[in-house]
Scaffold this motif. Structure first.
Motif, PDB file in Angstrom:
ATOM      1  N   ALA A  82      -4.553   1.944   8.054  1.00  0.00           N
ATOM      2  CA  ALA A  82      -5.220   1.269   6.941  1.00  0.00           C
ATOM      3  C   ALA A  82      -6.312   2.152   6.335  1.00  0.00           C
ATOM      4  O   ALA A  82      -6.461   2.213   5.103  1.00  0.00           O
ATOM      5  N   CYS A 132      -6.219  -3.049   2.412  1.00  0.00           N
ATOM      6  CA  CYS A 132      -6.434  -2.225   3.606  1.00  0.00           C
ATOM      7  C   CYS A 132      -7.792  -2.522   4.241  1.00  0.00           C
ATOM      8  O   CYS A 132      -7.916  -2.550   5.479  1.00  0.00           O
ATOM      9  N   SER A 189       0.840  -1.198   0.000  1.00  0.00           N
ATOM     10  CA  SER A 189       0.000   0.000   0.000  1.00  0.00           C
ATOM     11  C   SER A 189       0.873   1.244   0.000  1.00  0.00           C
ATOM     12  O   SER A 189       1.662   1.456   0.918  1.00  0.00           O
TER      13      SER A 189
END
Length: 510
Positions: free
Chosen positions: A95, A188, A38
């Motif tokens: 997240a 996430c 991410s």
């Protein structure tokens, strides 16, 4: 109300009681992989962004370096955030923030907003990563041996990056670059769901408020490093200091740096304190990281030109070289772990082996430079590169941990990040791109029929000489014997807790 236990936990108590111990470790590993996948921006999407947006390759390089800048600026705030929020809260915030960044980035066209998203994405990536690693530390090495711990850290980080690059190239080939951001959003969301399902708001110590954080100092240091990155990223395109924009960036850089140093003597807790610059051998570590970055940058410039222009391989075909690099990284982890724990090798010897491996990459690439070779001939050089890359990061980071006062350790990591994740990389790319243009001009003027190959061989020869010079510097340099300063990381909770209780008692008395 978050639970508080005044005893140091002997197990991962951030989870609900019914969760078995083995699953707790597995879940943290899953979270780590998700956070490594991410970002706000992905290097493998640079060509697609240039094609679809009104951007240049310099713009995309700037985005990538801004991600790394945001990542290293998390270090000075690491324990402030950890002692304020529970592990469950931090994972959810990191997240959630990454989801928002990845949802917004494909639909944003403003240059400044894209830079901001990249910076935030890098910061949040390390936020979630640190929360996982800091809790896994006593499980990875109960004796708190940083040679073991950092070997594991760099194996996960660099290994995931290599695998993710290989995966994203295939996603781009079969779909488009926006699907990579959708993958990050899905990962996430999975992290948030797993955290809510299996974790609880546990505190190993009392909550500490977020006060005294030097946000202005953080902004000034960010301006300094991003201005430096801007100069190296756009210098060749704008003809360096002949252009007003480069001169303006240099002015901002100098002004921000001077202001940062002036503020160190006038405020109580600056973002990076003066004591961090007095860390033993800090300058030597910065030089070694800069030398390593200059050597590693040949892969991004010279090897890319060779595989694309000489061998005719596209990005998809060249991605197979990620596997020998990954194997080399895994070998480096096992090597550093065994040499430090079983054979008690000095950090000087480990650093020397790392630079010898990178030197072997430069020499091997110089030898295989030919239009008749295939990608298979590059497997051994890539192995050397992956081995040296991970080894030098492990050796020098363990060295910083061994010799820095813990009060300044994370600030020193931020300073080292200015080179290893910021200026060093873009300076290396700018250097080799400029050198390649100069070499091409010389060989074309001489009427060489193989100007590109001759230029690449010559530059790899210069990189080999740089590697020999770095090896000589390490051989004649002075590395103090390894020692582990106090306070150790496992005592931080107790030290901060006692300090907090003393402050509360003092407030009651007053």
């Amino acid at each position: 109300m978050a639970e508080w236990n005044n005893q140091e936990p002997v197990r991962l108590q951030n989870f609900k009681e019914w969760v078995p111990d083995w699953l707790r470790i597995v879940l943290y590993l899953v979270f780590l992989v998700a956070f490594q996948f991410s970002n706000g921006f992905y290097f493998t999407t640079m060509a697609q962004l240039v094609g679809e947006r009104n951007l240049t390759m310099s713009d995309t390089h700037m985005f990538g370096q801004t991600v790394l800048t945001g990542l290293c600026f998390y270090f000075p705030l690491a324990f402030r955030l950890k002692f304020r929020f529970t592990n469950m809260q931090s994972l959810i915030m990191a997240a959630t923030g990454q989801m928002i960044v990845n949802l917004l980035f494909p639909h944003v066209h403003g240059y400044a907003v894209m830079l901001l998203l990249c910076y935030v994405g890098g910061f949040l990536r390390l936020y979630g990563t640190f929360e996982c690693f800091s809790n896994l530390l006593p499980k990875i090495t109960p004796t708190y041996n940083y040679a073991v711990f950092l070997s594991f850290v760099f194996f996960i980080v660099i290994g995931c990056v290599g695998v993710f690059d290989w995966l994203t190239m295939r996603i781009i080939y079969y779909f488009d670059w926006q699907h990579i951001h959708l993958l990050a959003v899905a990962l996430c969301a999975m992290v948030i769901a797993l955290v809510l399902m299996f974790m609880r708001p546990f505190r190993p110590m009392p909550k500490m408020p977020l006060y005294g954080i030097d946000l202005l100092g953080m902004l000034l240091w960010t301006i300094f490093i991003l201005s430096a990155i801007f100069i190296f990223s756009y210098g060749h395109e704008y003809e360096w200091f002949h252009d007003r924009r480069i001169r303006l960036a240099a002015g901002f850089m100098c002004l921000a740096l001077a202001t940062c140093f002036l503020r160190m003597n006038h405020i109580r807790h600056s973002f990076i304190e003066y004591g961090a610059f007095r860390c033993p051998n800090l300058f030597n570590m910065l030089v070694l990281f800069l030398g390593a970055d200059l050597m590693l940058s040949t892969q991004n410039v010279l090897q890319t030109v060779f595989t694309s222009s000489v061998l005719g391989c596209d990005q998809m075909a060249a991605s197979v070289l990620k596997w020998p690099e990954f194997i080399g990284a895994a070998g480096a982890v096992l090597f550093c772990w065994q040499m430090r724990t079983r054979f008690a090798w000095s950090l000087k010897r480990l650093t020397l082996c790392a630079f010898v491996a990178m030197l072997a990459y430069e020499v091997a690439m110089m030898q295989v430079m030919s239009g008749t070779v295939g990608l298979g001939h590059l497997w051994l050089p890539q192995f050397f590169l992956g081995f040296g890359h991970v080894s030098v990061f492990i050796a020098l980071t363990v060295y910083a941990q061994a010799y820095c006062n813990f009060k300044y350790y994370f600030q020193v990591l931020c300073l080292l990040g200015f080179v290893r994740m910021g200026v060093g990389d873009v300076a290396g790319v700018a250097l080799w791109e400029h050198a390649l243009d100069a070499q091409m001009s010389l060989h074309l003027a001489a009427g060489s029929g193989t100007a590109l190959l001759d230029s690449l061989r010559n530059l790899y020869a210069w990189a080999s000489l740089l590697g020999v010079g770095m090896v000589m510097v390490i051989l004649i340099g002075h590395f103090d014997s390894f020692r582990n300063p106090l306070p150790r990381l496992r005592g931080v909770y107790h030290i901060v807790k006692r300090r907090r209780l003393m402050e509360e008692e003092a407030q009651k008395v007053s």
